[in-house]
Design a protein around this motif. Sequence first.
Motif, PDB file in Angstrom:
ATOM      1  N   SER A  21      12.325   2.080   1.563  1.00 46.94           N
ATOM      2  CA  SER A  21      11.495   3.122   2.172  1.00 46.94           C
ATOM      3  C   SER A  21      10.575   3.766   1.137  1.00 46.94           C
ATOM      4  O   SER A  21      11.008   4.050   0.013  1.00 46.94           O
ATOM      5  N   PRO A  22       9.314   4.016   1.498  1.00 48.72           N
ATOM      6  CA  PRO A  22       8.387   4.664   0.560  1.00 48.72           C
ATOM      7  C   PRO A  22       8.852   6.045   0.087  1.00 48.72           C
ATOM      8  O   PRO A  22       8.637   6.411  -1.064  1.00 48.72           O
ATOM      9  N   TRP A  23       9.518   6.819   0.980  1.00 48.08           N
ATOM     10  CA  TRP A  23       9.971   8.143   0.556  1.00 48.08           C
ATOM     11  C   TRP A  23      11.058   8.019  -0.502  1.00 48.08           C
ATOM     12  O   TRP A  23      11.131   8.846  -1.424  1.00 48.08           O
ATOM     13  N   GLN A  24      11.883   6.981  -0.409  1.00 44.27           N
ATOM     14  CA  GLN A  24      12.902   6.750  -1.430  1.00 44.27           C
ATOM     15  C   GLN A  24      12.253   6.414  -2.770  1.00 44.27           C
ATOM     16  O   GLN A  24      12.694   6.883  -3.825  1.00 44.27           O
ATOM     17  N   LEU A  25      11.216   5.628  -2.712  1.00 42.35           N
ATOM     18  CA  LEU A  25      10.496   5.280  -3.933  1.00 42.35           C
ATOM     19  C   LEU A  25       9.862   6.517  -4.555  1.00 42.35           C
ATOM     20  O   LEU A  25       9.944   6.729  -5.777  1.00 42.35           O
ATOM     21  N   ALA A  26       9.239   7.362  -3.742  1.00 44.52           N
ATOM     22  CA  ALA A  26       8.608   8.587  -4.255  1.00 44.52           C
ATOM     23  C   ALA A  26       9.631   9.517  -4.886  1.00 44.52           C
ATOM     24  O   ALA A  26       9.394  10.078  -5.971  1.00 44.52           O
ATOM     25  N   VAL A  27      10.784   9.695  -4.229  1.00 40.60           N
ATOM     26  CA  VAL A  27      11.819  10.600  -4.750  1.00 40.60           C
ATOM     27  C   VAL A  27      12.427  10.063  -6.039  1.00 40.60           C
ATOM     28  O   VAL A  27      12.556  10.792  -7.029  1.00 40.60           O
ATOM     29  N   THR A  28      12.810   8.797  -6.046  1.00 47.10           N
ATOM     30  CA  THR A  28      13.469   8.248  -7.228  1.00 47.10           C
ATOM     31  C   THR A  28      12.535   8.235  -8.442  1.00 47.10           C
ATOM     32  O   THR A  28      12.937   8.602  -9.554  1.00 47.10           O
ATOM     33  N   GLY A  56       0.819  -1.209   0.000  1.00 51.30           N
ATOM     34  CA  GLY A  56       0.000   0.000   0.000  1.00 51.30           C
ATOM     35  C   GLY A  56       0.853   1.259   0.000  1.00 51.30           C
ATOM     36  O   GLY A  56       0.580   2.210  -0.745  1.00 51.30           O
ATOM     37  N   GLU A  57       1.910   1.289   0.804  1.00 53.93           N
ATOM     38  CA  GLU A  57       2.799   2.455   0.856  1.00 53.93           C
ATOM     39  C   GLU A  57       3.535   2.648  -0.475  1.00 53.93           C
ATOM     40  O   GLU A  57       3.744   3.773  -0.925  1.00 53.93           O
ATOM     41  N   ALA A  58       3.910   1.543  -1.108  1.00 49.69           N
ATOM     42  CA  ALA A  58       4.589   1.635  -2.399  1.00 49.69           C
ATOM     43  C   ALA A  58       3.668   2.241  -3.467  1.00 49.69           C
ATOM     44  O   ALA A  58       4.086   3.070  -4.282  1.00 49.69           O
TER      45      ALA A  58
END
Length: 430
Positions: A332-339, A278-280
């Motif tokens: 981490s979800p924030w890493q996925l969002a940034v990349t 879900g976070e991904a």
Amino acid sequence: MTTTAGVPADVQVHKSHLRTLVGTGIGNAVEWYDWAIYATFSPFIASALFSKADPTSAFLATLAIFAVGFVARPFGGFVFGWIGDRIGRKTSMTFAVGLAALGSLIIGVAPTFEAVGAFASVLLLVARLIQGLAHGGELPSSQTYLSEMAPKEHRGFWATLIYTSGTVGILAGTMLGAILSNVLSTADMNAWGWRVPFLIGGAMGLYALFMRARMKETAAFEAESPKEKHEPMWPQIYQHRKQALQVIGLTVGLTVTYYIWGVVTPSYAASVLKMDRGEALWASVIANVLFIAALPFWGKLSDRIGRRPVMIMSAAGAALFHFPMTWLLKDSPWQLAVTMSVMLFFIAGSAAIVPAVYAELFPTKIRTVGVGVPYSICVAVFGGTAPYLQAWLGSIGQGNLFNVYAVVLLAISIAFVFTIPETKGKDLTH
């Protein structure tokens, strides 16, 4: 001011443009939605329609069928391209979205492997081939239609509708996946929850079919003489083989980087990096919203400074940041969002304007099939195999080879930009 039935001419033009944008956008969104939810829900499809004896093999088989769906694209590019160049762009677009709806409905109601055995997997394969045929015809038909309907001074900006509406379709599927993952238990998702997005896709496809049936044909197509519309197709394709090769070269880097960073990465993060699903998916939503915001920026820029500079900046930026963003992405979800956001910003440069660039390379009588066949071949060979190739190389500990492969393809696209003329503001009626 000229009027018809008491309606001012500028209002008529506005309504015509609105109908063009809505009809093209809805149909394109449905096609992309159908394509994206397969990648998003592939783990559940693997569990339901393949044997549970070997979950890893079932997941890889599901991704393989994802690639097989691309095999039908070149055939769809030719069939619907022929319809678009001989019968009309509107007819081609209408048939394509209807076929896509059928494929989605088949997946939504497919029996499980436990119920019918291998027939479930075969039915999935048939549905994906149908969707591949439809999608192979949708993109060139809608790209050509939109480019011919757009004011030539703003064609780059109008062209952004293709990836904007497509990404809206992807977002709809992604958000639905996130909501279902949060609301339903894993057991319910495996039992029936994964079917919901496909049934919704089928219903939306039927609505898009109705919308497109009300659209009008482009002036560029109607200006073609009957003789030009009935010239043999293959000699025309051969005559414009250089442009066909340019379409492949310009597309190869974009298609691989887009399918990896824009479509498959959330599923990869959940399945391989063990990120919460879900976070991904929500991280992916953030990145795709930023992607949509970047598209009009690049489209307008191309109408000012030209198509070639924008495509070079796009591919070069994606190549430069591919490795750093891959290294940054962990669990981490924030890493996925940034990349995803960084990569999609640069990918947006090419995605925004390639519909206009492709259309500007070909004359009217061969424009749809001239774009559709080489584009579909390229997406089938490179885009369709990218998720499977990435997963396979990762499984044998050679994930870096895939990253090198992606950057090399981006470099090839940059080289091809130098082979095309600058086509900003070109009149497509000639």
